[in-house]
Design a protein around this motif. Structure first.
Motif, PDB file in Angstrom:
ATOM      1  N   LYS A  78      62.072 -48.658 -28.793  1.00  0.00           N
ATOM      2  CA  LYS A  78      62.492 -47.388 -29.395  1.00  0.00           C
ATOM      3  C   LYS A  78      63.976 -47.421 -29.743  1.00  0.00           C
ATOM      4  O   LYS A  78      64.400 -46.867 -30.763  1.00  0.00           O
ATOM      5  N   SER A  79      64.770 -48.073 -28.925  1.00  0.00           N
ATOM      6  CA  SER A  79      66.194 -48.203 -29.188  1.00  0.00           C
ATOM      7  C   SER A  79      66.449 -48.986 -30.477  1.00  0.00           C
ATOM      8  O   SER A  79      67.348 -48.664 -31.249  1.00  0.00           O
ATOM      9  N   ILE A 134      55.524 -50.459 -33.144  1.00  0.00           N
ATOM     10  CA  ILE A 134      55.891 -51.254 -31.983  1.00  0.00           C
ATOM     11  C   ILE A 134      54.637 -52.041 -31.620  1.00  0.00           C
ATOM     12  O   ILE A 134      53.560 -51.459 -31.420  1.00  0.00           O
ATOM     13  N   LEU A 135      54.778 -53.360 -31.579  1.00  0.00           N
ATOM     14  CA  LEU A 135      53.657 -54.263 -31.334  1.00  0.00           C
ATOM     15  C   LEU A 135      53.909 -55.068 -30.067  1.00  0.00           C
ATOM     16  O   LEU A 135      55.067 -55.325 -29.716  1.00  0.00           O
ATOM     17  N   GLU A 170      60.296 -51.988 -21.689  1.00  0.00           N
ATOM     18  CA  GLU A 170      60.086 -52.631 -23.002  1.00  0.00           C
ATOM     19  C   GLU A 170      59.895 -51.594 -24.092  1.00  0.00           C
ATOM     20  O   GLU A 170      60.402 -51.755 -25.204  1.00  0.00           O
ATOM     21  N   LEU A 171      59.170 -50.519 -23.784  1.00  0.00           N
ATOM     22  CA  LEU A 171      58.961 -49.458 -24.765  1.00  0.00           C
ATOM     23  C   LEU A 171      60.282 -48.790 -25.120  1.00  0.00           C
ATOM     24  O   LEU A 171      60.577 -48.562 -26.304  1.00  0.00           O
ATOM     25  N   ASP A 172      61.102 -48.502 -24.122  1.00  0.00           N
ATOM     26  CA  ASP A 172      62.418 -47.895 -24.374  1.00  0.00           C
ATOM     27  C   ASP A 172      63.301 -48.814 -25.213  1.00  0.00           C
ATOM     28  O   ASP A 172      64.006 -48.357 -26.110  1.00  0.00           O
ATOM     29  N   PRO A 196      62.536 -42.019 -33.117  1.00  0.00           N
ATOM     30  CA  PRO A 196      61.441 -42.456 -32.247  1.00  0.00           C
ATOM     31  C   PRO A 196      60.607 -41.318 -31.689  1.00  0.00           C
ATOM     32  O   PRO A 196      59.482 -41.543 -31.244  1.00  0.00           O
ATOM     33  N   GLU A 197      61.128 -40.094 -31.728  1.00  0.00           N
ATOM     34  CA  GLU A 197      60.350 -38.943 -31.236  1.00  0.00           C
ATOM     35  C   GLU A 197      59.116 -38.701 -32.094  1.00  0.00           C
ATOM     36  O   GLU A 197      58.157 -38.073 -31.644  1.00  0.00           O
TER      37      GLU A 197
END
Length: 188
Positions: free
Chosen positions: A167-168, A151-152, A162-164, A177-178
């Motif tokens: 990950k989606s 993730i960049l 945005e992180l979620d 993603p874990e």
């Protein structure tokens, strides 16, 4: 390079390639799930510096913090790649790896960090842009075998939403993603 040094160099390269190939079996992705890429990727907007926010653990970035990737256009229609990381903490020494990328299909690139062996197909690694936000501020990158993924972001910090969302994207492409590790970054 003399013949005497050429043979050991080829042997060492073969070991690196074999190790990379064996790592593919231990991917972070269910390869039964079809991958989707950003088919309308605008490379001119993708160029520039990206901060590595999260990654799936890999041997070549072990111990790296403050990781950035900078992409720039070349005259031969390829892309220069400079990856930087700090060892021994965010104030540690910077290491840089220079490579080149080429477009294989929309959203699908290949990268090579072994310039003197770039004629060998096995020295090129997949780099698929799975998603990029409309404003090109966040990108999600993966590989078909699932051995790598990132993730960049254009800034060293990424908000929870945005992180979620990133990950989606990974989850919908079969990644777990874990298994991501967050990458410590310097503040701007």
């Amino acid at each position: 390079m003399t013949f005497r040094t050429f043979i050991p160099a080829i042997a060492a390269s073969a070991l690196v390639i074999a190790a990379a190939a064996s790592a593919r079996a231990d991917g972070y992705r269910d390869t039964g799930v079809p991958m989707t890429v950003q088919e309308d990727l605008d490379l001119s907007r993708y160029l520039g510096t990206w901060y590595e926010i999260a990654r799936f653990p890999n041997s070549f970035e072990e111990g790296c913090e403050g990781v950035t990737a900078t992409y720039s256009a070349r005259e031969d229609e390829r892309i220069s790649v400079v990856n930087r990381c700090r060892r021994e903490g965010l104030d540690g020494p910077v290491e840089a790896a220079e490579g080149v990328a080429r477009v294989r299909a929309p959203g699908k690139l290949e990268v090579n960090f072994v310039s003197w062996l770039s004629w060998l197909p096995l020295t090129w690694g997949d780099y698929w842009v799975l998603d990029v936000t409309e404003d090109y501020s966040v990108a999600v990158v993966g590989t078909p075998g699932g051995e790598q993924g990132w993730i960049l972001a254009r800034s060293p910090e990424l908000g929870a939403e945005e992180l979620d969302a990133a990950k989606s994207v990974l989850r919908s492409n079969g990644y777990d993603p874990e298994a991501l590790e967050m990458v410590p970054q310097t503040k701007e």
